[in-house]
Design a protein around this motif. Structure first.
Motif, PDB file in Angstrom:
ATOM      1  N   THR A 141     -16.550   6.206 -18.129  1.00 57.57           N
ATOM      2  CA  THR A 141     -15.187   5.592 -17.971  1.00 57.57           C
ATOM      3  C   THR A 141     -14.399   5.456 -19.219  1.00 57.57           C
ATOM      4  O   THR A 141     -14.968   5.435 -20.270  1.00 57.57           O
ATOM      5  CB  THR A 141     -15.403   4.055 -17.329  1.00 57.57           C
ATOM      6  OG1 THR A 141     -16.048   3.150 -18.124  1.00 57.57           O
ATOM      7  CG2 THR A 141     -16.191   4.325 -16.047  1.00 57.57           C
ATOM      8  N   VAL A 142     -13.039   5.446 -19.089  1.00 54.44           N
ATOM      9  CA  VAL A 142     -12.201   5.249 -20.290  1.00 54.44           C
ATOM     10  C   VAL A 142     -11.255   4.390 -19.955  1.00 54.44           C
ATOM     11  O   VAL A 142     -10.337   4.439 -19.080  1.00 54.44           O
ATOM     12  CB  VAL A 142     -11.632   6.653 -20.690  1.00 54.44           C
ATOM     13  CG1 VAL A 142     -10.625   6.384 -21.964  1.00 54.44           C
ATOM     14  CG2 VAL A 142     -12.454   7.692 -21.015  1.00 54.44           C
ATOM     15  N   ASP A 143     -11.336   3.252 -20.973  1.00 54.02           N
ATOM     16  CA  ASP A 143     -10.612   2.040 -20.521  1.00 54.02           C
ATOM     17  C   ASP A 143     -10.789   1.617 -18.999  1.00 54.02           C
ATOM     18  O   ASP A 143      -9.764   1.274 -18.298  1.00 54.02           O
ATOM     19  CB  ASP A 143      -8.961   2.122 -20.762  1.00 54.02           C
ATOM     20  CG  ASP A 143      -8.952   2.521 -22.133  1.00 54.02           C
ATOM     21  OD1 ASP A 143      -9.604   2.046 -23.081  1.00 54.02           O
ATOM     22  OD2 ASP A 143      -7.747   2.978 -22.527  1.00 54.02           O
ATOM     23  N   ARG A 144     -12.083   1.489 -18.445  1.00 49.94           N
ATOM     24  CA  ARG A 144     -12.453   1.060 -17.437  1.00 49.94           C
ATOM     25  C   ARG A 144     -12.120   1.857 -16.205  1.00 49.94           C
ATOM     26  O   ARG A 144     -11.875   1.468 -14.913  1.00 49.94           O
ATOM     27  CB  ARG A 144     -12.047  -0.427 -17.116  1.00 49.94           C
ATOM     28  CG  ARG A 144     -12.692  -1.319 -18.207  1.00 49.94           C
ATOM     29  CD  ARG A 144     -12.289  -2.880 -17.955  1.00 49.94           C
ATOM     30  NE  ARG A 144     -12.846  -3.640 -18.800  1.00 49.94           N
ATOM     31  CZ  ARG A 144     -14.247  -4.032 -19.036  1.00 49.94           C
ATOM     32  NH1 ARG A 144     -15.064  -3.537 -18.416  1.00 49.94           N
ATOM     33  NH2 ARG A 144     -14.427  -4.784 -20.133  1.00 49.94           N
ATOM     34  N   LYS A 145     -11.477   3.085 -16.471  1.00 49.29           N
ATOM     35  CA  LYS A 145     -11.243   3.947 -15.384  1.00 49.29           C
ATOM     36  C   LYS A 145     -12.111   5.285 -15.299  1.00 49.29           C
ATOM     37  O   LYS A 145     -12.171   5.613 -16.400  1.00 49.29           O
ATOM     38  CB  LYS A 145      -9.583   4.490 -15.468  1.00 49.29           C
ATOM     39  CG  LYS A 145      -8.695   3.255 -15.493  1.00 49.29           C
ATOM     40  CD  LYS A 145      -7.214   3.828 -15.661  1.00 49.29           C
ATOM     41  CE  LYS A 145      -6.353   2.744 -15.461  1.00 49.29           C
ATOM     42  NZ  LYS A 145      -4.951   3.254 -15.775  1.00 49.29           N
ATOM     43  N   GLU A 146     -12.533   5.651 -14.217  1.00 45.09           N
ATOM     44  CA  GLU A 146     -13.172   6.871 -14.058  1.00 45.09           C
ATOM     45  C   GLU A 146     -12.689   7.935 -14.892  1.00 45.09           C
ATOM     46  O   GLU A 146     -11.532   8.211 -14.888  1.00 45.09           O
ATOM     47  CB  GLU A 146     -13.540   7.211 -12.587  1.00 45.09           C
ATOM     48  CG  GLU A 146     -14.451   6.280 -11.957  1.00 45.09           C
ATOM     49  CD  GLU A 146     -15.831   6.316 -12.242  1.00 45.09           C
ATOM     50  OE1 GLU A 146     -16.413   7.209 -12.711  1.00 45.09           O
ATOM     51  OE2 GLU A 146     -16.516   5.194 -12.109  1.00 45.09           O
ATOM     52  N   SER A 147     -13.366   8.573 -15.541  1.00 47.15           N
ATOM     53  CA  SER A 147     -12.918   9.646 -16.438  1.00 47.15           C
ATOM     54  C   SER A 147     -13.951  11.093 -16.438  1.00 47.15           C
ATOM     55  O   SER A 147     -15.040  10.928 -16.085  1.00 47.15           O
ATOM     56  CB  SER A 147     -12.569   9.143 -17.757  1.00 47.15           C
ATOM     57  OG  SER A 147     -12.097  10.277 -18.615  1.00 47.15           O
TER      58      SER A 147
END
Length: 405
Positions: free
Chosen positions: A169-175
């Motif tokens: 995750t990047v900044d709490r978003k799936e990535s």
């Protein structure tokens, strides 16, 4: 009689073993193959046989081992690959092209997996990135720096247990494994490893930053300040075109540029797309003045409005500015202030205060920079107004315009 019973039992076991071997050999030869190959030896440990079934393949022989353990295979006579299946509970052994049309000997051994292992054994990054401290599977917090002229970071984790799974995750978003950054931007990437038992998890945190330029040579090499050589008169001039041209301005597509307004350091960075379609390549730097504390410029991500005006009048303040382009609501990009519609009536204080937050919410610029936005940024262009950047006195000083003569 006792010896006959023992002999009969031994014969029964031997016949059963022959039948099992024959069945296995038949199954192996049932798979499609591009070369003559066979499985001549198969050995299992942990006191249990390896169950396997043939799976269709248009290339080499494939054996799918229906077992929840791991397998190691060795074969000096052919190209042999071992990899985990998508289920995470089966292992596929793939026989590659056999170098000689001879039998292939494969020794398969099973070792029991630690179903609770949620460690990484390695963490590979893009070669230009620096990881601090050096990777240690027991350390979970890291700082990562990438140079100002690189646009992304690739993260390649390796699980200690290949049956474990990881997510990024990047900044709490799936990535995905790629992290894109603009200059001076900070992002937090997290690699979460889930053990095979599905219960135990471990998270490795990477605080990723893309550096800002630190020398005039770096700025010059990228041609980010095309107005740097202009004189004072050139910077404040009015080109005498009073109103919007008769024909509409031809503007590029809205996604051509992304503008980032840094309210901490009081400059704007214009970005263009990289090869992956992300706005990470710096194109132009502009000094500005955003809203003061009592009338701050709103922060967030916006799409530019459609209203533009060549030389506008502030009815509330009885003054003028060149090259208005709407950001959002009543907030505009525009030039520094004039007391009348003439460059001879410049409000010199607004010129001197460029680089400080003194406006009523709009974003003031030097006229050539305001003109560039006016002529190049279409309605719908993305603008990010941020207050989260670290102080960067080098760039702020570099972008200061020449003094008033």
């Amino acid at each position: 009689m006792k010896y006959q019973l023992r002999l009969g039992k031994a014969l029964t076991i031997l016949i059963a073993a022959i039948l099992v071997f024959a069945s296995a050999t038949s199954s192996v030869h049932a798979a499609k193959s591009v070369a003559s190959s066979s499985l001549s030896s198969l050995q299992a440990t942990l006191y249990r046989p390896i169950e396997y079934t043939t799976i269709a393949s248009s290339q080499p022989d494939d054996l799918q081992l229906a077992d929840s353990f791991f397998f190691e295979a060795s074969n000096a006579g052919s190209d042999l690959a071992v990899y985990n299946s998508s289920s995470g509970r089966k292992m596929e052994i793939t026989l590659g092209f056999v170098r000689a049309a001879a039998s292939v000997n494969v020794l398969v051994q099973t070792t029991r997996s630690d179903r609770r292992n949620a460690n990484l054994s390695a963490l590979t990054l893009s070669p230009w990135a620096t990881l601090d401290p050096a990777f240690d599977s027991n350390k979970t917090e890291y700082t990562v720096l990438i140079p100002f002229d690189e646009t992304y970071l690739e993260i390649i984790p390796q699980q200690a247990d290949i049956a474990a799974h990881y997510s990024i995750t990047v900044d709490r978003k799936e990535s995905s494994s790629i992290v894109y950054l603009r200059m001076g931007q900070h992002k937090t990437a997290r690699v979460t490893v889930s053990a095979q038992n599905g219960i135990i998890k471990k998270t490795y945190t990477l605080h990723v930053s893309r550096q800002m330029p630190t020398s005039t040579a770096q700025i010059s090499s990228m041609n980010l300040t095309p107005i740097a050589t202009m004189s004072f008169k050139e910077l404040i001039a009015d080109d005498k075109t009073r109103e919007r041209p008769p024909a509409p301005i031809t503007l590029p597509a809205p996604d051509t540029y992304l503008l980032e307004v840094d309210t901490v350091n009081q400059y704007i960075t214009v970005y263009i797309k990289d090869q992956d379609g992300q706005h990470t390549i710096p194109y132009r730097l502009m000094i500005c003045s955003t809203g003061k504390r009592s009338t701050p410029t709103p922060t967030g991500t916006f799409k530019m409005g459609g209203y533009k005006k060549r030389f506008g009048y502030f009815t509330k303040f009885d003054c003028y500015a060149q090259y208005w382009t709407n950001l959002v609501g009543g907030i505009y990009f525009h030039s520094i202030i004039y007391k009348s519609r003439s460059d001879r009536q410049l409000s010199t204080s607004t010129y001197r205060k460029l680089g400080t937050a003194v406006s009523h919410g709009c974003i003031r610029l030097l006229p050539p920079d305001a003109k560039w936005i006016y002529e190049n940024c279409a309605p719908g262009t993305t603008v990010v107004v941020t207050r989260s950047k670290a102080a960067d006195p080098f760039l702020r000083d570099l972008l200061q315009p020449p003094p008033i003569p």
